[in-house]
Design a protein around this motif. Structure first.
Motif, PDB file in Angstrom:
ATOM      1  N   SER A  16      53.336  40.793  36.058  1.00  0.00           N
ATOM      2  CA  SER A  16      51.919  41.115  36.216  1.00  0.00           C
ATOM      3  C   SER A  16      51.231  41.170  34.861  1.00  0.00           C
ATOM      4  CB  SER A  16      51.767  42.454  36.946  1.00  0.00           C
ATOM      5  OG  SER A  16      52.355  42.400  38.222  1.00  0.00           O
ATOM      6  N   LEU A  20      48.176  38.727  33.400  1.00  0.00           N
ATOM      7  CA  LEU A  20      46.916  39.257  32.885  1.00  0.00           C
ATOM      8  C   LEU A  20      46.698  38.833  31.438  1.00  0.00           C
ATOM      9  CD1 LEU A  20      44.449  41.070  33.272  1.00  0.00           C
ATOM     10  CD2 LEU A  20      45.828  42.983  32.428  1.00  0.00           C
ATOM     11  N   MET A 205      44.772  32.288  40.330  1.00  0.00           N
ATOM     12  CA  MET A 205      44.395  33.471  41.093  1.00  0.00           C
ATOM     13  C   MET A 205      45.380  33.744  42.225  1.00  0.00           C
ATOM     14  SD  MET A 205      41.684  34.863  39.768  1.00  0.00           S
ATOM     15  CE  MET A 205      40.981  35.848  41.077  1.00  0.00           C
ATOM     16  N   TRP A 208      48.258  35.511  40.719  1.00  0.00           N
ATOM     17  CA  TRP A 208      47.866  36.839  40.245  1.00  0.00           C
ATOM     18  C   TRP A 208      47.633  37.803  41.414  1.00  0.00           C
ATOM     19  CZ3 TRP A 208      42.649  38.279  37.511  1.00  0.00           C
ATOM     20  CH2 TRP A 208      42.781  39.563  36.941  1.00  0.00           C
ATOM     21  N   ARG A 209      47.017  37.302  42.476  1.00  0.00           N
ATOM     22  CA  ARG A 209      46.705  38.165  43.621  1.00  0.00           C
ATOM     23  C   ARG A 209      47.958  38.663  44.341  1.00  0.00           C
ATOM     24  NH1 ARG A 209      41.799  34.377  45.939  1.00  0.00           N
ATOM     25  NH2 ARG A 209      40.083  35.355  44.774  1.00  0.00           N
ATOM     26  N   PHE A 214      46.730  42.736  40.045  1.00  0.00           N
ATOM     27  CA  PHE A 214      45.411  42.180  40.361  1.00  0.00           C
ATOM     28  C   PHE A 214      44.408  43.300  40.590  1.00  0.00           C
ATOM     29  CE2 PHE A 214      42.215  40.749  43.474  1.00  0.00           C
ATOM     30  CZ  PHE A 214      41.601  39.785  42.694  1.00  0.00           C
ATOM     31  N   TRP A 215      44.727  44.216  41.480  1.00  0.00           N
ATOM     32  CA  TRP A 215      43.796  45.302  41.775  1.00  0.00           C
ATOM     33  C   TRP A 215      43.710  46.295  40.626  1.00  0.00           C
ATOM     34  CZ3 TRP A 215      40.266  44.624  45.168  1.00  0.00           C
ATOM     35  CH2 TRP A 215      40.503  43.765  46.256  1.00  0.00           C
ATOM     36  N   ALA A 218      41.522  44.096  37.996  1.00  0.00           N
ATOM     37  CA  ALA A 218      40.347  43.339  38.418  1.00  0.00           C
ATOM     38  C   ALA A 218      39.097  43.832  37.681  1.00  0.00           C
ATOM     39  CB  ALA A 218      40.157  43.454  39.929  1.00  0.00           C
TER      40      ALA A 218
END
Length: 243
Positions: A16, A20, A205, A208-209, A214-215, A218
């Motif tokens: 993750s 990012l 995306m 990443w999602r 992601f959350w 974001a």
């Protein structure tokens, strides 16, 4: 499931963070490359276009695709549009509205030789990036208590992006011989370039999602995008004042 989501495995956290980092690095490179060159027409392309006349469909399709793929401002706005869109139906609607907007003003602006000051229109395009980032952050609902029509905003800002494209084409000083078919070919190239950029964004995306980051990030990603928009606005307005 909530516990598993909030406490991912070490390898998942590392993945993750890497995604990012790649995103932020890529966005920074796009931004600083863009501000360095001000999204200008390449001298080699401009010289070539000035030397030819008549219908050259493939050449103008290539220029249109190149302009969109290397157009950091268009790509940032496109990224903002699809950031929280998951269903292909919704993505198609918003991207189509953006395409209709920029295609209309691009074609009309060049065909009728109607250009807007490049610094002003590029500053407005920078504002469109800021607007979309704020929209993604839910700022308008918190500040004003209502949600602006996102479809209308996408279309309107599409018009603005189209005038930006028109300015760049006018800079090419295209021969009037074969102007309309060449413009249509350029527009087709722009749409092809947009599809390529969209495909790349959706792939990144998509990965990443699937990660918890992601959350978690974001908000940060949209703040970075908003900052990029403000930098573009400042850069263009400074150029306008100096010029």
């Amino acid at each position: 499931m909530i516990q598993a989501f909030t406490e991912p495995a070490h390898g998942r956290r590392a993945s993750s963070r890497l995604l990012l980092l790649l995103f932020l690095t890529g966005l920074s490179l796009v931004l600083w490359t863009g501000t360095a060159f001000a999204h200008a027409v390449a001298e080699g392309d401009k010289g070539y276009i000035q030397e030819i006349s008549g219908v050259h469909l493939l050449e103008f399709m290539y220029l249109g695709a190149k302009h969109m793929v290397t157009g950091y401002d268009h790509i940032l706005f496109l990224f903002g549009i699809i950031f929280f869109l998951y269903r292909m139906k919704h993505i198609a609607i918003y991207v189509s509205l953006f395409a209709i907007g920029h295609s209309t003003t691009m074609l009309l602006g060049v065909f009728f030789d109607f250009g807007i000051n490049s610094y002003i229109i590029d500053a407005i395009i920078g504002f469109s990036i800021v607007y979309k980032a704020l929209d993604n952050l839910g700022a308008f609902q918190r500040w004003f208590g209502f949600q602006p029509n996102t479809k209308a905003a996408t279309l309107i800002f599409g018009f603005c992006h189209g005038f930006g494209l028109a300015n760049k084409i006018i800079d090419y000083e295209i021969s009037p011989d074969g102007l309309l078919p060449n413009l249509l070919a350029f527009n087709v190239g722009v749409e092809l370039g947009q599809l390529l950029a969209l495909a790349a964004i959706l792939i990144i995306m998509g990965f990443w999602r699937r990660t918890p980051s992601f959350w978690r990030h974001a908000y940060t990603a949209n703040v970075v995008m908003m900052t990029a928009g403000f930098v573009l606005i400042g850069y263009q307005l400074t150029g306008w004042v100096v010029a």
